[in-house]
Motif scaffolding. Sequence first.
Motif, short mmCIF file in Angstrom:
data_model
loop_
_atom_site.label_atom_id
_atom_site.label_comp_id
_atom_site.label_asym_id
_atom_site.label_seq_id
_atom_site.Cartn_x
_atom_site.Cartn_y
_atom_site.Cartn_z
N GLY A 161 0.88 -1.36 -0.01
CA GLY A 161 -0.07 -0.12 0.27
C GLY A 161 0.84 1.33 -0.02
N PHE A 162 1.91 1.20 0.66
CA PHE A 162 2.73 2.53 0.81
C PHE A 162 3.49 2.66 -0.67
CE2 PHE A 162 7.05 4.50 1.62
CZ PHE A 162 6.27 5.62 1.96
N LEU A 163 3.96 1.50 -1.13
CA LEU A 163 4.56 1.85 -2.41
C LEU A 163 3.80 2.23 -3.52
CD1 LEU A 163 6.90 1.25 -4.38
CD2 LEU A 163 6.42 -1.09 -4.47
N ILE A 164 2.20 1.65 -3.55
CA ILE A 164 1.42 2.14 -4.67
C ILE A 164 1.11 3.56 -4.28
CG2 ILE A 164 -0.89 1.76 -5.27
CD1 ILE A 164 1.13 -0.40 -6.32
N ALA A 165 0.88 3.89 -3.08
CA ALA A 165 0.55 5.34 -2.66
C ALA A 165 1.59 6.29 -3.23
CB ALA A 165 0.52 5.53 -1.24
N VAL A 166 2.70 5.92 -3.18
CA VAL A 166 4.00 6.63 -3.73
C VAL A 166 4.02 6.82 -5.24
CG1 VAL A 166 6.41 6.99 -3.96
CG2 VAL A 166 5.55 6.30 -1.67
N VAL A 167 3.60 5.59 -5.88
CA VAL A 167 3.47 5.63 -7.13
C VAL A 167 2.31 6.38 -7.69
CG1 VAL A 167 2.83 3.99 -9.30
CG2 VAL A 167 4.52 3.27 -7.56
N ASN A 168 1.22 6.44 -7.21
CA ASN A 168 -0.04 7.12 -7.50
C ASN A 168 0.33 8.59 -7.23
OD1 ASN A 168 -1.94 5.42 -8.44
ND2 ASN A 168 -2.48 4.66 -6.44
N ILE A 169 0.92 8.84 -6.22
CA ILE A 169 1.32 10.27 -6.00
C ILE A 169 2.23 10.81 -7.19
CG2 ILE A 169 2.61 12.14 -4.67
CD1 ILE A 169 1.71 10.43 -2.13
N ALA A 170 3.14 10.23 -7.37
CA ALA A 170 3.99 10.47 -8.48
C ALA A 170 3.24 10.57 -10.05
CB ALA A 170 5.22 9.61 -8.80
N ILE A 171 2.21 9.82 -10.16
CA ILE A 171 1.48 9.75 -11.39
C ILE A 171 0.67 10.83 -11.58
CG2 ILE A 171 -0.07 8.62 -12.94
CD1 ILE A 171 1.20 5.98 -12.11
N TRP A 172 -0.11 11.13 -10.25
CA TRP A 172 -1.15 11.99 -10.43
C TRP A 172 -0.85 13.46 -10.08
CZ3 TRP A 172 -6.53 10.99 -11.04
CH2 TRP A 172 -6.99 9.80 -11.10
N MET A 173 0.35 13.61 -9.41
CA MET A 173 0.82 15.20 -9.44
C MET A 173 2.04 15.23 -10.59
SD MET A 173 1.32 15.75 -5.20
CE MET A 173 1.36 17.50 -5.65
N GLY A 174 2.60 14.18 -11.14
CA GLY A 174 3.56 14.62 -12.17
C GLY A 174 2.72 14.74 -13.52
N ILE A 175 2.47 13.57 -14.08
CA ILE A 175 1.53 13.35 -15.12
C ILE A 175 0.35 13.97 -15.24
CG2 ILE A 175 0.55 11.82 -16.97
CD1 ILE A 175 2.67 9.72 -16.08
N GLY A 176 -0.44 13.97 -13.93
CA GLY A 176 -1.60 14.59 -13.89
C GLY A 176 -1.53 16.15 -13.77
N GLY A 177 -0.31 16.65 -13.07
CA GLY A 177 -0.25 18.12 -13.29
C GLY A 177 -0.05 18.50 -14.75
N LEU A 178 0.60 17.93 -15.26
CA LEU A 178 1.09 18.23 -16.82
C LEU A 178 -0.27 18.38 -17.58
CD1 LEU A 178 4.43 16.41 -17.23
CD2 LEU A 178 4.08 18.87 -16.81
N TRP A 179 -0.85 17.34 -17.45
CA TRP A 179 -2.30 17.24 -18.17
C TRP A 179 -3.18 18.40 -17.97
CZ3 TRP A 179 -4.72 15.97 -22.27
CH2 TRP A 179 -6.00 15.80 -22.17
N MET A 180 -3.16 18.78 -16.57
CA MET A 180 -4.15 19.90 -16.07
C MET A 180 -3.50 21.18 -16.71
SD MET A 180 -5.73 19.13 -12.46
CE MET A 180 -4.37 18.22 -11.56
N LYS A 181 -2.28 21.09 -16.84
CA LYS A 181 -1.58 22.45 -17.47
C LYS A 181 -2.03 22.28 -19.04
CE LYS A 181 1.58 25.89 -17.79
NZ LYS A 181 1.39 26.99 -17.06
N VAL A 182 -2.08 21.42 -19.75
CA VAL A 182 -2.56 21.24 -21.11
C VAL A 182 -4.01 21.60 -21.18
CG1 VAL A 182 -3.08 19.94 -23.00
CG2 VAL A 182 -0.77 19.73 -21.78
N LEU A 183 -4.75 21.52 -20.22
CA LEU A 183 -6.06 21.76 -20.03
C LEU A 183 -6.24 23.09 -19.74
CD1 LEU A 183 -7.73 18.51 -18.49
CD2 LEU A 183 -7.56 19.11 -20.73
N GLY A 184 -5.30 23.80 -19.26
CA GLY A 184 -5.42 25.58 -18.78
C GLY A 184 -6.13 25.47 -17.42
N MET A 185 -5.95 24.28 -16.54
CA MET A 185 -6.31 24.70 -15.28
C MET A 185 -5.51 25.28 -14.27
SD MET A 185 -8.45 20.99 -14.90
CE MET A 185 -10.04 20.44 -15.82
N TRP A 186 -4.35 25.67 -14.96
CA TRP A 186 -3.14 26.34 -13.96
C TRP A 186 -2.22 26.87 -14.96
CZ3 TRP A 186 2.07 25.02 -13.27
CH2 TRP A 186 2.34 23.69 -13.75
#
Length: 513
Positions: free
Chosen positions: A488-513
């Motif tokens: 669970g801890f490892l998956i949490a770290v993986v998800n944080i990296a995906i959702w804040m990394g790739i997800g953050g870039l995706w929201m940048k593309v969408l103009g959300m920030w």
Amino acid sequence: MAHLVAHDTRSADPVRPTGEGAAAGPPTTPGPPVPPSAPAPAPASFAPVSLVRFAIPLVVALVLWFVPAPSGVDAPAWHLFALFVATIVGVIAKPLPMGAVTLIGLTATVVTGILEPAVALSGFSNATIWLIVVAFFISRGVIKTGLGNRLALFFVSRLGKNTLGLAYGLAATDLVLAPAIPSNTARAGGIIQPIIRSIAESYGSVPGPTSRKVGAFLTSTAFHVNAVTSAMFLTAMAGNSLAAQLAGDQGVEITWGSWALAAIVPGIVSLIVVPLVVYKVYPPELKKTPEAAATARASLADLGPMTRPEKVMAATIVGLLALWILGDSLLGLSATTTALIGLCVLLVSGVLTWQDVTMEKQAWDTLVWFAVLVMMATQLNELGLIPWLSEQMSGVVAGMGWEKAFILLTLVYFFSHYLFASNTAHISAMYAAFLATAIIAGVPPLMAALVLGFCSNLFASLTHYSCGPAPVLFGPGYVPVGNWWRTGFLIAVVNIAIWMGIGGLWMKVLGMW
């Protein structure tokens, strides 16, 4: 839900007692026909409240109530905060079911004079709450028609030739069902877990020495996938709408479409990566499972073609998704209105009956606790407690720059879930304050609201008590506690990296920030 109905099997004719103990003499006018051997009525069943568990939130309420309000906080706001914290503690301690605990909290706000009855009951008219309640009714149709089971068998038959493929098949099932079933516990326990158990036992994998053959891997993967699918749609977990409502109280509008659009890319990436990570760190002993795919195909053949109720249910879900994505912008239909239309279609078509609606007790239970928590959180904001708390927290991150500040706030919010046994309790207690603090620190409001909303599901991966699906999947005993927490801890770290990394870039593309 099965009901036991007691039928009276006694004869309507009068019966005269005979044998030992019968009175001598001429027959008398018979009284009510009561057999001599009729059993005594069974005593009523009572469930006494645990006094210790009940005392915990009560003590919390009294202590906070009599602590002087901090400078800048009015007494009504502080007293409501005391009742709010006590209610959250009660939700965690569980002296009573969540609905009963929150109802006591609502009553306390009125009895103490903090809120007028009309204000205390205002949460029951909230459109966001009714969106989730109606979605529960719609999800009943998915289960009742057997469409959910058919989807699971379909994906297993196509992807289940090996163990990793089985995991992806179950993940695809959860993904398809998530928008229409707001109970992640129902998806995990009512659809996914029985299939896992059936597959595992068919390969001789049972809790204990043989759990690692296939059962432990599928259980672990299904749990972490459930957290991801819950984060992907506003209607995939009941607490998501609570987060959206709390964001709306601070002027940040989250629609069904904006949530899904922002989550789709990191969500798909997580659904691909998470099973692979679990496969590497907690691998199954059995790698090939051709029999599972063959059995699923045979089961599909036994089911035959889709029935009319299944077709109506499938068409309704497709229509709901289309209107949730486009209806607000093109037709002016809110997400709640769309859900009500879908429910009416199912009622008129006969897929659901009104009895199905009235018997969906999880929906009505959700209405009660959801309405109370939303009302309390809204009033804490109205009375100034949330803005004051946010100002205090903002001092900690002042001068960091909004990017570093947001990373720190998100990590604290995420890993504090070790202290909670409910996603909803965590959202109720911390979401509004952390969102307000992030906005004060300069984080783009919509991005902050969505990321914290996503985390409000993803942090469920951490423990075996984190949310409703956790005990459902942990309970059978396939995965020991130590393995559950490490993975669970490892998956949490993986998800944080995906959702804040790739997800953050995706929201940048969408103009959300």
